[in-house]
Design a protein around this motif. Structure first.
Motif, mmCIF file in Angstrom:
data_model
loop_
_atom_site.group_PDB
_atom_site.id
_atom_site.type_symbol
_atom_site.label_atom_id
_atom_site.label_comp_id
_atom_site.label_asym_id
_atom_site.label_seq_id
_atom_site.Cartn_x
_atom_site.Cartn_y
_atom_site.Cartn_z
ATOM 1 N N ARG A 1 0.823 -1.219 0.000
ATOM 2 C CA ARG A 1 0.000 0.000 0.000
ATOM 3 C C ARG A 1 0.852 1.261 0.000
ATOM 4 O O ARG A 1 0.366 2.335 0.281
ATOM 5 C CB ARG A 1 -0.943 -0.018 1.206
ATOM 6 C CG ARG A 1 -1.982 -1.123 1.095
ATOM 7 C CD ARG A 1 -2.716 -1.329 2.386
ATOM 8 N NE ARG A 1 -3.566 -0.178 2.708
ATOM 9 C CZ ARG A 1 -4.445 -0.168 3.707
ATOM 10 N NH1 ARG A 1 -4.569 -1.219 4.484
ATOM 11 N NH2 ARG A 1 -5.177 0.888 3.934
ATOM 12 N N PHE A 2 2.108 1.107 -0.339
ATOM 13 C CA PHE A 2 3.058 2.219 -0.410
ATOM 14 C C PHE A 2 3.070 3.076 0.858
ATOM 15 O O PHE A 2 3.268 4.267 0.808
ATOM 16 C CB PHE A 2 2.763 3.109 -1.635
ATOM 17 C CG PHE A 2 2.808 2.332 -2.918
ATOM 18 C CD1 PHE A 2 4.039 1.947 -3.446
ATOM 19 C CD2 PHE A 2 1.644 1.954 -3.562
ATOM 20 C CE1 PHE A 2 4.085 1.203 -4.616
ATOM 21 C CE2 PHE A 2 1.697 1.214 -4.726
ATOM 22 C CZ PHE A 2 2.920 0.830 -5.266
ATOM 23 N N ASP A 3 2.809 2.417 2.009
ATOM 24 C CA ASP A 3 2.877 3.142 3.272
ATOM 25 C C ASP A 3 4.240 2.827 3.892
ATOM 26 O O ASP A 3 4.371 1.940 4.734
ATOM 27 C CB ASP A 3 1.735 2.676 4.174
ATOM 28 C CG ASP A 3 1.638 3.512 5.439
ATOM 29 O OD1 ASP A 3 2.631 4.220 5.764
ATOM 30 O OD2 ASP A 3 0.588 3.449 6.086
ATOM 31 N N SER A 4 5.265 3.567 3.433
ATOM 32 C CA SER A 4 6.613 3.171 3.835
ATOM 33 C C SER A 4 6.830 3.402 5.336
ATOM 34 O O SER A 4 7.568 2.665 5.979
ATOM 35 C CB SER A 4 7.671 3.897 3.020
ATOM 36 O OG SER A 4 7.338 5.233 2.859
ATOM 37 N N GLU A 5 6.146 4.383 5.893
ATOM 38 C CA GLU A 5 6.301 4.624 7.330
ATOM 39 C C GLU A 5 5.896 3.381 8.116
ATOM 40 O O GLU A 5 6.630 2.880 8.965
ATOM 41 C CB GLU A 5 5.429 5.813 7.735
ATOM 42 C CG GLU A 5 5.782 6.355 9.117
ATOM 43 C CD GLU A 5 4.776 7.420 9.546
ATOM 44 O OE1 GLU A 5 4.717 7.696 10.745
ATOM 45 O OE2 GLU A 5 4.042 7.952 8.686
ATOM 46 N N LEU A 6 4.706 2.858 7.770
ATOM 47 C CA LEU A 6 4.194 1.673 8.434
ATOM 48 C C LEU A 6 5.140 0.487 8.223
ATOM 49 O O LEU A 6 5.425 -0.279 9.154
ATOM 50 C CB LEU A 6 2.807 1.345 7.890
ATOM 51 C CG LEU A 6 2.152 0.108 8.501
ATOM 52 C CD1 LEU A 6 1.847 0.351 9.966
ATOM 53 C CD2 LEU A 6 0.879 -0.241 7.756
ATOM 54 N N MET A 7 5.632 0.370 6.995
ATOM 55 C CA MET A 7 6.526 -0.740 6.677
ATOM 56 C C MET A 7 7.760 -0.685 7.567
ATOM 57 O O MET A 7 8.150 -1.678 8.194
ATOM 58 C CB MET A 7 6.932 -0.680 5.212
ATOM 59 C CG MET A 7 7.771 -1.851 4.785
ATOM 60 S SD MET A 7 8.243 -1.740 3.065
ATOM 61 C CE MET A 7 9.664 -0.679 3.164
ATOM 62 N N TRP A 8 8.364 0.499 7.665
ATOM 63 C CA TRP A 8 9.597 0.617 8.442
ATOM 64 C C TRP A 8 9.350 0.431 9.926
ATOM 65 O O TRP A 8 10.184 -0.137 10.628
ATOM 66 C CB TRP A 8 10.292 1.951 8.155
ATOM 67 C CG TRP A 8 10.922 1.950 6.786
ATOM 68 C CD1 TRP A 8 10.600 2.759 5.748
ATOM 69 C CD2 TRP A 8 11.943 1.066 6.323
ATOM 70 N NE1 TRP A 8 11.365 2.448 4.640
ATOM 71 C CE2 TRP A 8 12.197 1.393 4.966
ATOM 72 C CE3 TRP A 8 12.655 0.010 6.903
ATOM 73 C CZ2 TRP A 8 13.131 0.734 4.187
ATOM 74 C CZ3 TRP A 8 13.600 -0.652 6.123
ATOM 75 C CH2 TRP A 8 13.824 -0.288 4.781
ATOM 76 N N ILE A 9 8.184 0.894 10.411
ATOM 77 C CA ILE A 9 7.856 0.677 11.818
ATOM 78 C C ILE A 9 7.802 -0.817 12.109
ATOM 79 O O ILE A 9 8.388 -1.326 13.071
ATOM 80 C CB ILE A 9 6.505 1.348 12.189
ATOM 81 C CG1 ILE A 9 6.686 2.865 12.233
ATOM 82 C CG2 ILE A 9 5.991 0.845 13.548
ATOM 83 C CD1 ILE A 9 5.380 3.619 12.400
ATOM 84 N N THR A 10 7.123 -1.550 11.214
ATOM 85 C CA THR A 10 6.991 -2.989 11.424
ATOM 86 C C THR A 10 8.352 -3.665 11.344
ATOM 87 O O THR A 10 8.680 -4.556 12.148
ATOM 88 C CB THR A 10 6.048 -3.585 10.360
ATOM 89 O OG1 THR A 10 4.962 -2.697 10.178
ATOM 90 C CG2 THR A 10 5.548 -4.940 10.797
ATOM 91 N N VAL A 11 9.149 -3.247 10.384
ATOM 92 C CA VAL A 11 10.489 -3.830 10.264
ATOM 93 C C VAL A 11 11.296 -3.539 11.530
ATOM 94 O O VAL A 11 12.024 -4.410 12.037
ATOM 95 C CB VAL A 11 11.198 -3.284 9.002
ATOM 96 C CG1 VAL A 11 12.668 -3.688 8.997
ATOM 97 C CG2 VAL A 11 10.515 -3.804 7.751
ATOM 98 N N ALA A 12 11.128 -2.341 12.047
ATOM 99 C CA ALA A 12 11.853 -1.980 13.270
ATOM 100 C C ALA A 12 11.418 -2.871 14.429
ATOM 101 O O ALA A 12 12.247 -3.339 15.215
ATOM 102 C CB ALA A 12 11.603 -0.516 13.613
ATOM 103 N N ILE A 13 10.084 -3.119 14.503
ATOM 104 C CA ILE A 13 9.603 -4.013 15.567
ATOM 105 C C ILE A 13 10.234 -5.397 15.409
ATOM 106 O O ILE A 13 10.726 -5.998 16.374
ATOM 107 C CB ILE A 13 8.058 -4.127 15.532
ATOM 108 C CG1 ILE A 13 7.442 -2.777 15.929
ATOM 109 C CG2 ILE A 13 7.573 -5.222 16.478
ATOM 110 C CD1 ILE A 13 5.938 -2.741 15.780
ATOM 111 N N LEU A 14 10.266 -5.885 14.170
ATOM 112 C CA LEU A 14 10.884 -7.195 13.904
ATOM 113 C C LEU A 14 12.348 -7.201 14.338
ATOM 114 O O LEU A 14 12.831 -8.162 14.951
ATOM 115 C CB LEU A 14 10.783 -7.534 12.412
ATOM 116 C CG LEU A 14 9.493 -8.203 11.973
ATOM 117 C CD1 LEU A 14 9.443 -8.304 10.457
ATOM 118 C CD2 LEU A 14 9.397 -9.604 12.588
ATOM 119 N N ALA A 15 13.021 -6.098 14.018
ATOM 120 C CA ALA A 15 14.444 -6.021 14.373
ATOM 121 C C ALA A 15 14.619 -6.077 15.884
ATOM 122 O O ALA A 15 15.504 -6.788 16.396
ATOM 123 C CB ALA A 15 15.043 -4.735 13.816
ATOM 124 N N VAL A 16 13.740 -5.382 16.602
ATOM 125 C CA VAL A 16 13.831 -5.392 18.066
ATOM 126 C C VAL A 16 13.555 -6.794 18.592
ATOM 127 O O VAL A 16 14.291 -7.319 19.446
ATOM 128 C CB VAL A 16 12.842 -4.365 18.668
ATOM 129 C CG1 VAL A 16 12.743 -4.550 20.181
ATOM 130 C CG2 VAL A 16 13.284 -2.956 18.326
#
Lengths: 245, 348
Positions: free
Chosen positions: A184-199
């Motif tokens: 959905r081209f919501d890069s903010e959401l994508m990066w937040i989720t990736v950050a959660i995964l990273a944590v």
């Protein structure tokens, strides 16, 4: 998407990941541990040397590991339906995750158990211990720090695989990042989720390392650790350089 | 107590290549009850294969092993796995290893309890026995430590305590002191000696160090290329002229000063040690005797003296004085310049 919209979805995704990875790890460990030990025991000069069994298990493990996860998931559809009664959703995703985790973990177990000093096996043989005693009292306890590290690696690999579980509607964090963020081209959401995964992954790695090290430190050498010794060894050399200058 | 007859072990490198290594070549060994028996030889002589064949960790290709009257080779069965009877027999044979082989995941006490767990003893009985054994080897205060916190000598003491847990009659020692410094080696050997005396334990040890044999062995065997070259009680060996083991156990140095000289090794033990034979010899035959080397030592609990002397003239000229020395009850070895067999070192 606003945070209030996002939050319940993220929570849901977290729970789905936890369920999928938790169950599949349990099954992968339960299946991979005996398989990995069997690979060592049936190998040449092993306690239960059996070339045929060894080759067959080895080949099954290789095939299991070479199968791309998404293909494995599709290939297992009917098996999954037979086991869980459904072929979609988180529960359905557990089956292919577990099946791909078993050979992955089995290889790691094999390496860890092979590292156990053969002298210990011999000592227990000399006491009159049988193969089962050796597995229970020598191979598994002595390899335990490595086995824990292997479990950590498996959990993290399974979290990675679980991102593809979206293909069968499994949900989870990875799938959330792909569907709500990437597609959905919501890069903010994508990066937040990736950050959660990273944590999440960092926490798991940290916990795994901590547990493995705590076990390893049982009766740690009382002297300085390897790093310190390395530094000390360098000192005289540094002194020599100084003299030459 | 331990008897092997015709023990042969052949290793095949690969089933297909057909390359074979004969590690043991018909070894006949007889260890009597209650003695400390040392097998010495260079690395590759087959010592390790021999001791590992005694409890069948290694399956002999041919021959039999009897320990405490039981033919273990008959219990072995076919295939590489040890059957119940063989495992039971093994639990009555203690074994200590060069690299201790303690489980790093267990405390000292739990390591000593392991053989008892295998024997199916109850928890209370296990800990009582383990603490008793740790006390016996002088490590009662280390029961809760992990092996990595111990020194080499302490680890070997734990290894010995563990080996004794099943109340064995026989203890096998596979280079138990080879990874230890000389001081620790002495204390471990002393411990083995004490256990041998206190518990009537029969000890079969293999080593490449002559000092080990010298310090604790009642009997010894010299191994070379899979065969036993010499064997017997230490005192018999010392009394055997030309014994390689005896001269390695008790070396005297010194080279002849010229071509027309006769060099003799004179060994004194028992009464002959008190006789003034050298001065008698000198006075009676009016010859000058040079002493090239001499030593007195305790070997296997016996006081032994050995002296290397040089007489002027070739062997043919000295037949009479040599006969005189023999008459005094001394053991003589005449050194042949061409082949100085006696100084050949068996160990180092």
């Amino acid at each position: 998407m606003t945070w209030s919209q996002m939050q319940p979805l993220l929570e849901q995704a977290c729970i789905e990941t936890l369920i999928m990875v938790g169950w599949s790890t349990l099954i992968a460990v339960a299946g991979g541990l005996p398989l990995g030990i069997l690979l060592v025991l049936t190998d040449r000069h092993g306690l239960l040397q059996n070339t045929v069994v060894n080759k067959v298990i080895g080949q099954i493990v290789n095939v299991g590991r070479s199968m791309p996860f998404i293909i494995l998931m599709v290939a297992l559809t009917s098996f999954t339906r037979w086991v869980t009664g459904t072929s979609i959703g988180s529960e359905a995703a557990i089956v292919p995750l577990a099946i791909s985790g078993i050979p992955f973990f089995a290889r790691l177990v094999e390496t860890a158990v092979r590292e156990v000093d053969h002298g210990l096996v011999e000592a227990v043989q000399a006491m009159g211990g049988n193969t089962w005693t050796i597995v229970r009292k020598v191979l598994v306890p002595e390899a335990l720090p490595s086995l824990i590290a292997s479990t950590t690696t498996t959990v993290i690999a399974l979290i990675g695989y679980s991102a593809m579980a979206g293909a069968v509607g499994g949900g989870g964090l990875g799938d959330f990042a792909v569907r709500y963020g990437y597609q959905r081209f919501d890069s903010e959401l994508m990066w937040i989720t990736v950050a959660i995964l990273a944590v999440v992954i960092s926490l798991i790695q940290f916990a795994g390392d901590f547990a493995a090290r705590a076990l390893h430190r049982r009766g740690a050498r009382s002297g300085p650790g390897p790093t310190l010794r390395f530094l000390k060894a360098k000192d005289p050399a540094a002194g020599d350089v100084g003299k030459v200058a | 107590m331990i008897t092997t007859s015709g023990l042969t072990k052949i290793y095949r490198a690969h089933r297909s290549s057909g390359r074979e290594v004969t590690a043991l070549d018909g070894v006949d060994l007889h260890v009597r009850e209650g003695e400390v028996y040392g097998v010495i030889g260079q690395s590759g002589a087959g010592k390790s294969s021999l001791i590992r064949c005694v409890n069948l960790l290694e399956r002999p290709t041919a021959g039999t092993v009897t320990v405490a009257g039981r033919d273990l080779t008959a219990l072995a069965g076919r295939g590489p796995r040890a059957g119940r009877e063989l495992r039971q027999a093994r639990s009555r044979i203690g074994m200590v290893f060069q690299h201790f082989n303690l489980l790093s995941s267990r405390t000292v006490q739990d390591n000593v309890e392991l053989p008892l767990e295998i024997l199916g003893k109850s928890g209370k009985e296990r800990s009582r026995k383990a603490l008793e054994l740790l006390d016996l080897v002088g490590l009662a205060d280390k029961a809760k430590s992990y092996p990595a916190q111990l020194s080499g000598g302490q680890k070997q003491r734990v290894g010995i305590a563990r080996a004794l847990a099943g109340d064995p009659k026989v203890l096998l020692s596979d280079e138990a002191t080879s990874a230890l410094d000389p001081e620790t080696t002495r204390s471990i050997l002393q411990l083995l000696r004490d256990l041998n005396r206190q518990l009537g334990l029969t000890v079969l040890l293999i080593t490449h160090e002559m000092d080990v044999v010298k310090q604790i062995c009642d009997s010894a065997a010299l191994m070379d290329r899979g065969r036993i070259v010499e064997s017997g009680t230490v005192s018999d060996l010392l009394a055997t002229p030309g014994s390689e083991l005896a001269s390695a156990l008790f070396p005297v140095g010194g080279e002849a000063s010229g071509d027309d000289r006769t060099v003799l090794d004179v060994t004194f033990h028992g009464d002959s040690a008190t006789q003034p034979v050298i001065s008698q010899l000198s006075r009676t035959y009016n010859i000058d005797i040079s002493i090239l080397g001499a030593a007195i030592d305790t070997v296997g609990g016996l006081q032994v003296g050995r002296m290397r002397i040089e007489l002027p003239g070739r062997y043919e000229d000295n037949v009479v004085p040599i006969g005189f020395l023999r008459e005094q009850g001394l053991q003589l070895d005449v050194l042949d310049r061409e082949q100085p067999v006696l100084v050949k070192e068996a160990a180092k």
